[in-house]
Design an enzyme around this catalytic site. Structure first.
Site, PDB file in Angstrom:
ATOM      1  N   ARG A 121      22.320 -40.442  48.758  1.00 29.76           N
ATOM      2  CA  ARG A 121      21.679 -39.526  49.714  1.00 29.76           C
ATOM      3  C   ARG A 121      21.669 -40.246  51.052  1.00 29.76           C
ATOM      4  NH1 ARG A 121      16.412 -35.795  49.189  1.00 29.76           N
ATOM      5  NH2 ARG A 121      18.071 -34.562  48.263  1.00 29.76           N
ATOM      6  N   ASP A 149      15.465 -22.260  53.662  1.00 28.14           N
ATOM      7  CA  ASP A 149      15.274 -23.718  53.593  1.00 28.14           C
ATOM      8  C   ASP A 149      14.430 -24.115  54.804  1.00 28.14           C
ATOM      9  OD1 ASP A 149      15.484 -26.442  52.998  1.00 28.14           O
ATOM     10  OD2 ASP A 149      17.484 -26.657  53.884  1.00 28.14           O
TER      11      ASP A 149
HETATM   12  N1   CP Z   1      16.211 -29.966  46.972  1.00 23.17           N
HETATM   13  C1   CP Z   1      16.216 -31.308  47.011  1.00 23.17           C
HETATM   14  O1   CP Z   1      17.259 -31.943  47.160  1.00 23.17           O
HETATM   15  O2   CP Z   1      14.992 -31.893  46.843  1.00 23.17           O
HETATM   16  P1   CP Z   1      14.652 -33.445  47.080  1.00 23.17           P
HETATM   17  O3   CP Z   1      14.772 -33.698  48.551  1.00 23.17           O
HETATM   18  O4   CP Z   1      13.244 -33.590  46.589  1.00 23.17           O
HETATM   19  O5   CP Z   1      15.612 -34.285  46.286  1.00 23.17           O
HETATM   20  N1  NVA Z   2      17.961 -29.223  54.631  1.00 23.25           N
HETATM   21  C1  NVA Z   2      17.013 -30.109  53.976  1.00 23.25           C
HETATM   22  C2  NVA Z   2      17.231 -30.098  52.500  1.00 23.25           C
HETATM   23  C3  NVA Z   2      16.271 -30.961  51.721  1.00 23.25           C
HETATM   24  C4  NVA Z   2      16.571 -30.974  50.260  1.00 23.25           C
HETATM   25  C5  NVA Z   2      17.165 -31.517  54.526  1.00 23.25           C
HETATM   26  O1  NVA Z   2      18.291 -31.950  54.767  1.00 23.25           O
HETATM   27  O2  NVA Z   2      16.143 -32.172  54.746  1.00 23.25           O
END
Ligand code: CP
Ligand code: NVA
Length: 307
Positions: A103, A225
């Site tokens: 991530r 979102d």
């Molecule tokens: N939707 C999602 O990716 O949630 P997290 O940020 O909690 O991993």
């Molecule tokens: N668009 C949001 C999604 C979180 C899962 C972000 O990038 O923070």
């Protein structure tokens, strides 16, 4: 040769269909009380530059269900590209683990990890896309409506990483996606043209506009979102103003199909992009969708590590 999952746009419609079928099969086996140890003794390294609930826990539980192990590497530990270069991190981790999930802020970082790692790399959210989320979303819609092809999905909110992955997923599965974003927060032309190219062979229809009521009219699924993604916190106040008319509430849903399903990748900012009444109401699919992260990612892991 090892494969990666960096964006859904890299998948063909057939490969995506196979992944969803595998996810359904693994979910059914789990519900029947069995979890075949398809990844016994295998390890997933999980690099996080940002916080997470779903991605961290669902990947960790996915590996546990499959007989393997997941290793959580916090933002402070690795400091990707700061303490150590991305190519070095990729090459070192490849000597220890069987797959990497990352991530990251910059999508280029997950691309570079994939380029330098000798093991599969999975994008667990970048500023560009969130393919694991979209896979779980497609699985959820397929379960609820029995199909994906022709399903009318409306997205209301920010033209962000989540919309990008939904556009790719909708394009590959022949859905009809209508998005409404404020004019300055539309998805990039690159994303739209990439999604439209994928839509050619499947007959998907993709429309990007600025009117939430128009997007939602007759929709079978309404998706939203956060207005402010991770890394954009300094823009939160400006964004709250820009998105004030982009809330998914009961009034907006009145224009959708009577049995509309509501989706949100979570975390939700209740009172901003979605109201409590909708998030907790009879149309909410939010927690089925969150559960499906687990089943979809089990399919991704099995696919990348055994096929
Ligand atoms: N939707 C999602 O990716 O949630 P997290 O940020 O909690 O991993
Ligand atoms: N668009 C949001 C999604 C979180 C899962 C972000 O990038 O923070």
């Amino acid at each position: 040769m090892k494969r990666d999952l960096l964006t859904l746009a890299d998948q063909g419609p057939e490969a995506l269909g196979d992944l969803l079928a595998l996810a359904r099969a693994l979910k059914a086996e789990h519900a029947a009380g069995g979890n075949p140890p398809l990844l016994a003794g295998r390890t997933l390294g999980m690099i996080f530059q940002k916080p997470s609930l779903r991605t961290r826990v669902s990947f960790e539980m996915a590996m546990r269900h499959l007989g393997g192990h997941a290793l959580y590497l916090s933002p402070d530990e690795i400091r990707l590209g700061e303490r150590e270069s991305v190519p070095d991190v990729a090459r070192v981790l490849s000597r220890y683990v069987d797959a990497i999930m990352a991530r990251v802020f910059a999508h280029d970082h997950v691309v570079a990890l994939a380029q330098w790692a000798s093991v599969p790399v999975i994008n667990g959210l970048s500023d560009y896309s969130h393919p694991c989320q979209a896979l779980a979303d497609l699985l959820t819609i397929q379960e609820k409506l029995g199909t994906l092809s022709g399903v009318r999905l409306a997205y209301v909110g920010d033209g962000n990483n989540v919309l990008t992955s939904l556009l790719f997923g909708a394009a590959l599965t022949g859905m009809a996606l209508t998005a409404a974003t404020p004019p300055d927060y539309a998805p990039s032309p690159e994303v739209v043209s990439r999604a439209k190219a994928l839509a050619g062979p499947t007959g998907a229809s993709l429309q990007i506009g600025t009117d939430p009521a128009e997007a939602v009219a007759g929709a079978q699924v309404v998706y939203t979102d956060t207005w402010t993604s991770m890394g954009q916190e300094a823009e939160a106040a400006v964004r709250r103003d820009a998105f004030a008319d982009f809330q998914v509430n009961e009034a907006l849903l009145a224009g959708a199909s009577v049995d509309v399903g509501v989706m949100h990748c979570l975390p939700a900012h209740r009172g901003e992009e979605i109201t409590d009444a909708v998030a907790d109401g009879p149309h909410s699919w939010l927690f089925d969708q969150a559960e499906n992260r687990l089943h979809a990612q089990k399919a991704v892991l099995v696919d990348l590590l055994t096929r």
